[in-house]
Design an enzyme around this catalytic site. Structure first.
Site, PDB file in Angstrom:
ATOM      1  N   THR A  83       0.926  -1.049  -0.094  1.00  0.00           N
ATOM      2  CA  THR A  83       0.047  -0.002  -0.261  1.00  0.00           C
ATOM      3  C   THR A  83       0.890   1.176   0.022  1.00  0.00           C
ATOM      4  O   THR A  83       2.036   1.154   0.641  1.00  0.00           O
ATOM      5  CB  THR A  83      -0.684   0.302   1.220  1.00  0.00           C
ATOM      6  OG1 THR A  83      -1.278   1.180   1.694  1.00  0.00           O
ATOM      7  CG2 THR A  83      -0.132  -0.446   2.602  1.00  0.00           C
ATOM      8  N   CYS A 196      -1.584   4.685  -5.445  1.00  0.00           N
ATOM      9  CA  CYS A 196      -2.386   4.181  -4.575  1.00  0.00           C
ATOM     10  C   CYS A 196      -2.350   2.775  -5.527  1.00  0.00           C
ATOM     11  O   CYS A 196      -2.897   2.460  -6.788  1.00  0.00           O
ATOM     12  CB  CYS A 196      -3.855   4.568  -4.629  1.00  0.00           C
ATOM     13  SG  CYS A 196      -4.984   3.507  -3.654  1.00  0.00           S
TER      14      CYS A 196
END
Length: 229
Positions: A83, A196
């Site tokens: 992430t 992202c």
């Protein structure tokens, strides 16, 4: 081959992409039936997401630090955090685990430098686009970072949490993202960081002439290079 420690689940939609890309690259590099030696710890994202929006980053650091310790105990040689946003607490994870981490922004900066990009647009969660932990890491490598305006940042953020993290892919959202890419390019961005790990599920290079830097793919490739070094 070193053992990769993956911290996933944020969201699992992109974690499965990491798993697939890493194993495909190991197969391509080593041939035959080779696959990656790795340990995966997948967290409950609902808990992390709530703390993110409460601004309780210390608590998220404690949770992911404990995960890092578990990966170390399971035999991981280094950590890959699947992430972008939670790299805000990368130092906490390294300190708790005692293991080195491959930082996703460093891997991305390496890719940008290889391509001669020194001004880039950044898409991601509002935390990634607005806070310093990610942008400054790139800027310290000599890369100018542009982010969308207020309304566009809100749109990008909302699509990530309300759609992409839930496995929902909508054509209107794709078109909206492409408009954001165009606006960043018009301001001088030579390329766009998909900052992202879920954005690559929505927008791919085939959708635009603007060079895209998919951090999930870049990070996964660096993990394999490190594991096989």
């Amino acid at each position: 081959m070193k053992t990769i420690g993956l911290i996933g689940g944020m969201s699992w939609e992109s974690t499965q992409t990491y798993y697939q890309l890493i194993n495909q690259r190991v197969r391509d590099e080593l041939g035959g039936l080779h696959s990656a030696r790795l340990v995966l710890y997948s967290v409950d994202f609902a808990e992390i997401e709530a703390l993110q929006h409460q601004g309780d980053w210390a608590a998220t650091g404690e949770i992911l630090g404990a995960v890092g310790k578990a990966l170390a105990a399971a035999g991981a040689d280094f950590i890959v955090l699947c992430t972008n946003t939670m790299h805000k607490v990368a130092d906490s994870i390294e300190k708790a685990s005692g293991l080195p981490m491959l930082h996703i922004a460093d891997a991305t900066a390496d890719a940008l430098h290889r391509d001669g990009i020194d001004c880039v647009g950044l898409l991601g969660t509002k935390f990634t686009m607005e806070q310093a932990f990610y942008k400054e890491r790139l800027e310290n490598r000599g890369i100018r970072v542009l982010v969308p305006g207020d309304a566009q940042r809100e749109f990008v953020h909302t699509v990530i949490y309300d759609e992409l993290c839930r496995g929902i892919i909508r054509q209107p959202s794709k078109q909206g993202y492409l408009q954001v890419l165009d606006s960043l390019a018009a301001r001088g961005a030579q390329g766009i960081i998909l900052g992202c790990t879920e954005i690559g599920l929505l927008v791919q290079q085939a959708d635009t002439a603007i060079p895209l830097y998919d951090t999930t793919r870049i990070h996964a490739e660096q993990a394999v290079a490190h594991a096989l070094a």
